[in-house]
Design a protein around this motif. Sequence first.
Motif, PDB file in Angstrom:
ATOM      1  N   VAL A   1       8.672  -3.871   2.208  1.00 22.14           N
ATOM      2  CA  VAL A   1       9.296  -4.733   1.200  1.00 22.14           C
ATOM      3  C   VAL A   1       8.898  -4.240  -0.187  1.00 22.14           C
ATOM      4  N   ILE A   2       9.880  -3.994  -1.034  1.00 23.19           N
ATOM      5  CA  ILE A   2       9.629  -3.622  -2.433  1.00 23.19           C
ATOM      6  C   ILE A   2       9.752  -4.893  -3.260  1.00 23.19           C
ATOM      7  N   THR A   3       8.624  -5.391  -3.751  1.00 22.14           N
ATOM      8  CA  THR A   3       8.604  -6.710  -4.395  1.00 22.14           C
ATOM      9  C   THR A   3       8.691  -6.645  -5.909  1.00 22.14           C
ATOM     10  N   PHE A   4       8.568  -5.448  -6.505  1.00 19.22           N
ATOM     11  CA  PHE A   4       8.625  -5.374  -7.972  1.00 19.22           C
ATOM     12  C   PHE A   4      10.066  -5.186  -8.424  1.00 19.22           C
ATOM     13  N   ASP A   5      10.340  -5.615  -9.654  1.00 23.13           N
ATOM     14  CA  ASP A   5      11.700  -5.555 -10.192  1.00 23.13           C
ATOM     15  C   ASP A   5      11.819  -4.360 -11.130  1.00 23.13           C
TER      16      ASP A   5
ATOM     17  N   VAL B   1      14.274  -1.032 -10.849  1.00 21.09           N
ATOM     18  CA  VAL B   1      15.276  -0.335 -10.033  1.00 21.09           C
ATOM     19  C   VAL B   1      14.995   1.161  -9.902  1.00 21.09           C
ATOM     20  N   PRO B   2      14.736   1.898 -10.998  1.00 25.14           N
ATOM     21  CA  PRO B   2      14.473   3.339 -10.839  1.00 25.14           C
ATOM     22  C   PRO B   2      13.276   3.631  -9.933  1.00 25.14           C
ATOM     23  N   GLN B   3      12.184   2.867 -10.103  1.00 21.95           N
ATOM     24  CA  GLN B   3      11.016   3.087  -9.256  1.00 21.95           C
ATOM     25  C   GLN B   3      11.316   2.701  -7.811  1.00 21.95           C
ATOM     26  N   ALA B   4      12.077   1.622  -7.605  1.00 22.01           N
ATOM     27  CA  ALA B   4      12.454   1.217  -6.255  1.00 22.01           C
ATOM     28  C   ALA B   4      13.274   2.302  -5.560  1.00 22.01           C
ATOM     29  N   ILE B   5      14.156   2.949  -6.316  1.00 28.04           N
ATOM     30  CA  ILE B   5      14.976   4.029  -5.748  1.00 28.04           C
ATOM     31  C   ILE B   5      14.095   5.209  -5.351  1.00 28.04           C
ATOM     32  N   ARG B   6      13.060   5.481  -6.144  1.00 22.54           N
ATOM     33  CA  ARG B   6      12.131   6.562  -5.781  1.00 22.54           C
ATOM     34  C   ARG B   6      11.383   6.234  -4.492  1.00 22.54           C
ATOM     35  N   VAL B   7      10.959   4.988  -4.357  1.00 22.93           N
ATOM     36  CA  VAL B   7      10.270   4.571  -3.119  1.00 22.93           C
ATOM     37  C   VAL B   7      11.218   4.672  -1.932  1.00 22.93           C
ATOM     38  N   LEU B   8      12.457   4.197  -2.107  1.00 20.04           N
ATOM     39  CA  LEU B   8      13.442   4.253  -1.024  1.00 20.04           C
ATOM     40  C   LEU B   8      13.704   5.690  -0.581  1.00 20.04           C
ATOM     41  N   ALA B   9      13.799   6.604  -1.546  1.00 17.86           N
ATOM     42  CA  ALA B   9      14.047   8.007  -1.201  1.00 17.86           C
ATOM     43  C   ALA B   9      12.914   8.560  -0.353  1.00 17.86           C
TER      44      ALA B   9
ATOM     45  N   VAL C   1       0.552   8.386   0.370  1.00 18.01           N
ATOM     46  CA  VAL C   1       0.163   6.975   0.331  1.00 18.01           C
ATOM     47  C   VAL C   1       0.889   6.193   1.422  1.00 18.01           C
ATOM     48  N   LEU C   2       2.192   6.434   1.569  1.00 19.63           N
ATOM     49  CA  LEU C   2       2.963   5.732   2.599  1.00 19.63           C
ATOM     50  C   LEU C   2       2.478   6.088   4.000  1.00 19.63           C
ATOM     51  N   LEU C   3       2.169   7.351   4.216  1.00 17.57           N
ATOM     52  CA  LEU C   3       1.670   7.762   5.535  1.00 17.57           C
ATOM     53  C   LEU C   3       0.324   7.120   5.815  1.00 17.57           C
ATOM     54  N   ALA C   4      -0.552   7.060   4.792  1.00 16.18           N
ATOM     55  CA  ALA C   4      -1.860   6.434   4.982  1.00 16.18           C
ATOM     56  C   ALA C   4      -1.723   4.941   5.247  1.00 16.18           C
ATOM     57  N   ALA C   5      -0.673   4.322   4.699  1.00 21.71           N
ATOM     58  CA  ALA C   5      -0.454   2.888   4.915  1.00 21.71           C
ATOM     59  C   ALA C   5       0.151   2.599   6.283  1.00 21.71           C
ATOM     60  N   GLY C   6       0.367   3.625   7.091  1.00 19.17           N
ATOM     61  CA  GLY C   6       0.894   3.427   8.443  1.00 19.17           C
ATOM     62  C   GLY C   6       2.384   3.219   8.475  1.00 19.17           C
ATOM     63  N   LEU C   7       3.122   4.011   7.702  1.00 20.45           N
ATOM     64  CA  LEU C   7       4.572   3.834   7.610  1.00 20.45           C
ATOM     65  C   LEU C   7       5.243   3.927   8.980  1.00 20.45           C
ATOM     66  N   HIS C   8       4.807   4.852   9.828  1.00 22.71           N
ATOM     67  CA  HIS C   8       5.454   5.060  11.126  1.00 22.71           C
ATOM     68  C   HIS C   8       5.079   3.982  12.137  1.00 22.71           C
ATOM     69  N   ARG C   9       4.035   3.200  11.852  1.00 21.85           N
ATOM     70  CA  ARG C   9       3.653   2.101  12.746  1.00 21.85           C
ATOM     71  C   ARG C   9       4.133   0.753  12.223  1.00 21.85           C
TER      72      ARG C   9
ATOM     73  N   ASP D   1      -5.378  -8.205   1.636  1.00 16.16           N
ATOM     74  CA  ASP D   1      -5.220  -6.835   2.153  1.00 16.16           C
ATOM     75  C   ASP D   1      -4.410  -6.003   1.166  1.00 16.16           C
ATOM     76  N   VAL D   2      -4.990  -5.691   0.029  1.00 20.26           N
ATOM     77  CA  VAL D   2      -4.313  -4.922  -1.005  1.00 20.26           C
ATOM     78  C   VAL D   2      -5.195  -3.752  -1.419  1.00 20.26           C
ATOM     79  N   VAL D   3      -4.562  -2.592  -1.641  1.00 19.11           N
ATOM     80  CA  VAL D   3      -5.279  -1.388  -2.046  1.00 19.11           C
ATOM     81  C   VAL D   3      -4.504  -0.721  -3.177  1.00 19.11           C
ATOM     82  N   PHE D   4      -5.195   0.111  -3.933  1.00 17.82           N
ATOM     83  CA  PHE D   4      -4.569   0.835  -5.030  1.00 17.82           C
ATOM     84  C   PHE D   4      -3.769   2.005  -4.472  1.00 17.82           C
ATOM     85  N   GLY D   5      -2.493   2.086  -4.823  1.00 16.51           N
ATOM     86  CA  GLY D   5      -1.663   3.185  -4.336  1.00 16.51           C
ATOM     87  C   GLY D   5      -0.237   3.052  -4.828  1.00 16.51           C
ATOM     88  N   ASP D   6       0.424   4.183  -4.999  1.00 18.47           N
ATOM     89  CA  ASP D   6       1.811   4.249  -5.458  1.00 18.47           C
ATOM     90  C   ASP D   6       2.719   4.477  -4.257  1.00 18.47           C
TER      91      ASP D   6
END
Length: 679
Positions: A486-490, A492-500, A473-481, A462-467
């Motif tokens: 989990v942020i699995t890549f190492d 840090v700057p990109q992880a902080i952008r996702v967290l924001a 992208v997060l809303l389409a992935a069902g963030l509210h449901r 169950d993997v799709v192309f998306g940032d």
Amino acid sequence: MLSGLELALILLGAATVIVVLLRRFGVPPIIAYLAVGALLGPHAAGFAAESESLEAAAELGVVFLMFSLGLEFKLGKLVAMRRFVLGLGGAQVASTGLLLMGGLLLLPAGWAHWLIPGLDWRVALVVGFALAMSSTALVTKLLAERGELESPHGQRAFSVLLFQDLAVIPLLIVVPALAGDTDDLAANLMLALLKAALTLLLLLRFGPRLMRRWFSTVAQQRSHELFTLNVLLATLLFAWFTRQVGLSMELGAFVAGMLIAETEFRYQVEEDIKPFRDVLLGLFFVTIGMRLDPGVILSDWPKLVLLVLVTLAIKMGLVLSICRALGDDAAVAVRTGVWLSQTGEFAFVLFAQALAVGVLGHEAAQLLLAAVLLSMVVSPILLAQAQRLTRLLAGQQDWMQRSLELQQIASRSLIRRGHVILCGFGRCGQSLAHVLELEKVSYVALDTDPDRVREAAGAGEDVVFGDGARREVLLAAGLHRARALVITFDDVPQAIRVLARVRELAPQLPVIVRTSNDAAIDRLREAGATEVVPEIVEGSLTIASHAMGLAGVSAGRIRRRLRAIRADRYALLQGFFHGVDDRDVDMIEEDHVHLQAVPIPAGAASLGRTLEDVLALDVRVSALVRRSRRLTNPDAQTAIEAGDVLVLAGLPDRLAVAEEWLLARAPGHGNPATSGVRE
């Protein structure tokens, strides 16, 4: 006349100062080295005129550059990417080179000689194909920094750069042949190509077996110095051999690297050659800068601007057209065209060679070197506008492509509730997905590597192309449901952008982040991470649990100890003492936690102050050694005594401040650093 030592000191000093200054503004080191040469060369300050020794060292820099390219060239990589390498890359080099060459030859005679003095078909050929090259160093570095190396346009750009690296080899053979008598040009070219074919056949037929045995014999001696000397010997021996048969040294170095790439010694060789390559290559660009007359940029700026703009437009347009012809959508085609539009470092190599053999005149070389330099300076600015240019030139198709991606993501997550969103589907993400699958926990994985997504999705994952940093992208992935993310890549700057983005859309959603940098734990928590898992520290805890079990510690006590360490956010395990054997760059970066022991001498102003005062300096007291007893995590109200040794954990700059505060002398005492307590 400066001595060799004085010249070396001036070059090293100027290079250090100028590179440091320009790097602060994000200027690539190549441009900094060119600036050093231009400022110190005969056309400016006049400190460093061209010399035979400097030219020889610079030539070796190009030799080691070609050797490094040979190390990266593997037939397997070429076969795997053959559609883009041979198709897109071959079409880009051929069409750009021929179009620029033809355009120059079709100019009226007056315009042609105004633009490039001494222009004839040989000069047009060299200029056309040299300007067709893009900057491998600049493009790959920026793609990696922006996390776009695995994107569709990143893969296409990398494929073209790989073909360009290969195309340099025949060009290095052709350019010297152009310097001969034009009546014998065809014969000279045929002779050069025949020599190259026979030499390559001989080396590739017998080279791999000999190279493997040769390096195996040297490696068995278990001497790092001997191995390094052998790498230098192999590089220069192959370069000397090809020069002896009338070919370029660069061709021999490339073949040497290619042969070693097929052995198990490739990575060790790459590390050993890097210092020599970087220093000598820097010297090469310094010597190129010495040939550059800054006055040309001021006096001929209309020609320079025209040449650079026309080259950028032609290269961008041709790459865009070829990508579209190969079936890419407009957005990918535009982005690829923007990334490949500049001229690269191999243009310097080809122009320097053409000048040395007399194909290019001095005035024309000055103009072309300045044009390449201007193109590379402008390139980062142009790349920063890639997204805006894509919207401008391919807005509708770009929107449609993004809509299709979002539709695919939404179709995966629409029926899911209480699922886990995985940002990144590399090795860690796939392992986590398989564990969730065993427990019947549904997930949706997002990844920006199209090849990985295609293969994994084809295998039923169950993997799709998306940032994950994009709101839609997060809303389409069902963030509210979702139940968790989990942020699995190492990264840090990109992880902080996702967290924001996640905290903006779903403040209460639990987010787990993976990192290899224990200094990033607090940054990631402050950015909104619910839990941060430092993989190196967790690995240490697993080893510690086994070691404690074998040492007779009860299972219950082991579990309590591990729970306490995790509850304390791994504070006990953050940082380590660095030594000369820590060669991994990641281990010595300035943003990693270091440990430092600070002995407190008599007469220090900090005597009587509490550890709480030390904590206020943004460091942590990991341990206190007092009268041969080591206390871990000592009480913050403990007073500092003479003879104590404080083990501090923190970032290097904060450790320096804390050490200075602890060792500052009290009024009326001598230097505390020299008046310590002797036992």
